[in-house]
Design a protein around this motif. Structure first.
Motif, PDB file in Angstrom:
ATOM      1  N   ILE A 244       0.835  -1.198   0.000  1.00 25.87           N
ATOM      2  CA  ILE A 244       0.000   0.000   0.000  1.00 25.87           C
ATOM      3  C   ILE A 244       0.876   1.258   0.000  1.00 25.87           C
ATOM      4  O   ILE A 244       0.557   2.249  -0.677  1.00 25.87           O
ATOM      5  N   CYS A 247       1.917   2.015  -3.485  1.00 27.91           N
ATOM      6  CA  CYS A 247       0.791   2.589  -4.245  1.00 27.91           C
ATOM      7  C   CYS A 247       0.551   4.046  -3.855  1.00 27.91           C
ATOM      8  O   CYS A 247       0.241   4.889  -4.710  1.00 27.91           O
ATOM      9  N   GLN A 248       0.680   4.350  -2.582  1.00 24.76           N
ATOM     10  CA  GLN A 248       0.496   5.727  -2.120  1.00 24.76           C
ATOM     11  C   GLN A 248       1.615   6.633  -2.627  1.00 24.76           C
ATOM     12  O   GLN A 248       1.394   7.822  -2.870  1.00 24.76           O
ATOM     13  N   PRO A 251       0.519   7.208  -6.810  1.00 16.53           N
ATOM     14  CA  PRO A 251      -0.933   7.058  -6.969  1.00 16.53           C
ATOM     15  C   PRO A 251      -1.383   7.093  -8.430  1.00 16.53           C
ATOM     16  O   PRO A 251      -2.340   6.403  -8.795  1.00 16.53           O
ATOM     17  N   ALA A 254      -0.758   3.746  -9.933  1.00 17.81           N
ATOM     18  CA  ALA A 254      -1.723   2.804  -9.374  1.00 17.81           C
ATOM     19  C   ALA A 254      -3.073   2.940 -10.061  1.00 17.81           C
ATOM     20  O   ALA A 254      -3.717   1.943 -10.416  1.00 17.81           O
ATOM     21  N   ASP A 255      -3.520   4.177 -10.270  1.00 18.56           N
ATOM     22  CA  ASP A 255      -4.816   4.423 -10.921  1.00 18.56           C
ATOM     23  C   ASP A 255      -4.811   3.972 -12.378  1.00 18.56           C
ATOM     24  O   ASP A 255      -5.862   3.640 -12.936  1.00 18.56           O
ATOM     25  N   LEU A 320      -5.849  -4.137  -0.736  1.00 19.20           N
ATOM     26  CA  LEU A 320      -5.603  -3.131  -1.771  1.00 19.20           C
ATOM     27  C   LEU A 320      -6.900  -2.450  -2.189  1.00 19.20           C
ATOM     28  O   LEU A 320      -6.952  -1.231  -2.372  1.00 19.20           O
ATOM     29  N   PHE A 325      -7.012   0.905  -4.244  1.00 21.24           N
ATOM     30  CA  PHE A 325      -6.097   0.561  -5.331  1.00 21.24           C
ATOM     31  C   PHE A 325      -6.572  -0.694  -6.066  1.00 21.24           C
ATOM     32  O   PHE A 325      -5.884  -1.718  -6.127  1.00 21.24           O
ATOM     33  N   VAL A 328      -4.417  -2.029  -9.168  1.00 21.42           N
ATOM     34  CA  VAL A 328      -3.077  -2.579  -8.963  1.00 21.42           C
ATOM     35  C   VAL A 328      -3.124  -4.090  -9.144  1.00 21.42           C
ATOM     36  O   VAL A 328      -4.009  -4.766  -8.618  1.00 21.42           O
TER      37      VAL A 328
END
Length: 400
Positions: A244, A247-248, A251, A254-255, A320, A325, A328
């Motif tokens: 995570i 992903c943060q 971002p 991830a999107d 996730l 997310f 992902v």
């Protein structure tokens, strides 16, 4: 990651095989079993005979003869060998136990020294192709990456088994449209899948070098900004937390679905946040029928045990999604053979890609191919117990 269709794969594989190095005919005598060399000398002295060889395996397989046929063509041309081969089962077709895949007809003196290398180039390909096919059939919507290079005894073996992954994929796509293997870890064999480079995420060593999973991801992205960001998340035992966090940190990627988190959790522990009971609860919630039948200890481990289990994949996906997310992707590795793939499929675990070298046969004795002479100067003759080979051969080899 997208899989190519059959026509694409066939085209790029033909390009790959056309640039392979030719066989070195001078090395055949050095690499073959000594008793074949001695037999050649005896036959040369007492007179040659025309023979027919039948080549088979003792277990069901997929036919994967392309590389051995290429080698035979090269040897026949270089050594001026007057011989013919007959392929009973074309590439990708199912072959029953004991059914000859191909036959060779020609001079005993010339053919006898080829048997050792011939069998080396056929047996492992056929068994590995069968395994790759079954894995792809078990998880038809999942991409596979052939990552067995490190488990091979040199490049020649790597080439054989990754060709086998190609054959298994071709067969699975033809039968049911499975995605199958989309690439390999090394550039030298990746070209048969239409790629100019090997595939993969990152090794544990890079995460250790970086000092954190997020920093390893940053380094990777800085150096390869145009590649999918594939991150190994188990190094510190915090797959969820570190996954995570990556992903943060990215971002937008991830999107856009440009992050893949790879689960490679060691079999000595559970993925972060899981234990045996929570793992059972996950499977009971998502695929209760899986645990409502008898499962072997190995099957239960694949479902709810330590390492990269079906429960671990479900758990990571849920965490996730909760964090926002959903795009992902998850890559799973660690011991994905046919049995494990079937259990992951039965549990409906939401995995996007699997990296595996387990299509390489775990029991090497299964790969042993055998060649028996079944006729001398047109007269059918074979050792006791192998008469069935003659009956098979009559529909393929003229004059028997």
């Amino acid at each position: 990651m997208t899989a190519k269709d059959n026509n694409d794969l066939a085209s790029v594989f033909n390009d790959w095989v056309s640039v392979k190095q030719p066989a070195n005919a001078d090395s055949v005598a050095l690499r073959t079993d000594a008793y074949f060399d001695r037999t050649q000398q005896i036959v040369h002295h007492y007179g040659d005979k025309e023979v027919v060889y039948a080549v088979f395996l003792r277990r069901p397989v997929l036919s994967a003869p392309r590389l051995v046929l290429q080698w035979l063509d090269q040897i026949f041309e270089q050594e001026k060998i007057k011989a013919t081969y007959y392929v009973a089962f074309p590439e990708g077709e199912w072959v029953g136990a004991g059914q000859p895949i191909l036959y060779l007809k020609g001079s005993f003196e010339q053919l006898v020294v080829l048997e050792t290398i011939l069998l080396q180039k056929l047996g492992v390909c056929c068994v590995a192709a069968c395994n790759a096919f079954q894995m792809a059939q078990a998880l038809p919507e999942v991409d596979f990456i052939a990552m067995g290079a490190r488990h091979c005894a040199g490049y020649e073996m790597q080439e054989l088994v990754e060709y086998a992954a190609w054959v298994g994929t071709q067969a699975a796509q033809k039968k049911s449209g499975s995605k199958g293997f989309i690439g390999t870890a090394a550039a030298s064999t990746a070209t048969m899948f239409g790629l100019d480079a090997g595939m993969g995420t990152m090794p544990h060593a890079l995460v250790g070098y970086a000092g954190s999973t997020v920093r390893a991801a940053e380094m990777f992205h800085e150096q390869f900004p145009d590649q999918i960001l594939g991150v190994l998340v188990d190094y510190f035992g915090k797959e969820v937390t570190d996954g995570i966090a990556v992903c943060q940190r990215f971002p937008e990627l991830a999107d856009q679905g440009k992050i893949s988190l790879r689960l490679d959790t060691h079999g000595g522990r559970f993925l972060e946040g899981l234990n045996r009971q929570t793992s059972y609860s996950l499977i009971m919630r998502h695929a209760p029928e899986t645990l409502q039948r008898y499962c072997s200890e190995k099957e239960l481990t694949h479902l709810t045990g330590t390492g990269v289990s079906a429960a671990a994949i479900w758990w990571m996906r849920e965490r996730l999604n909760e964090a926002g997310f959903k795009k992902v992707k998850l890559i799973a590795s660690s011991g994905f053979d046919v049995t494990k793939c079937r259990m992951i499929a039965e549990a409906k675990a939401p995995v996007d890609c699997i990296g595996t070298g387990s299509f390489i046969p775990s029991r090497w004795s299964e790969t042993y191919a055998t060649a028996d002479i079944i006729a001398y100067n047109g007269q059918a003759l074979v050792k006791q117990g192998r008469e069935f080979l003659i009956n098979f051969a009559r529909q393929y080899v003229p004059g028997l």
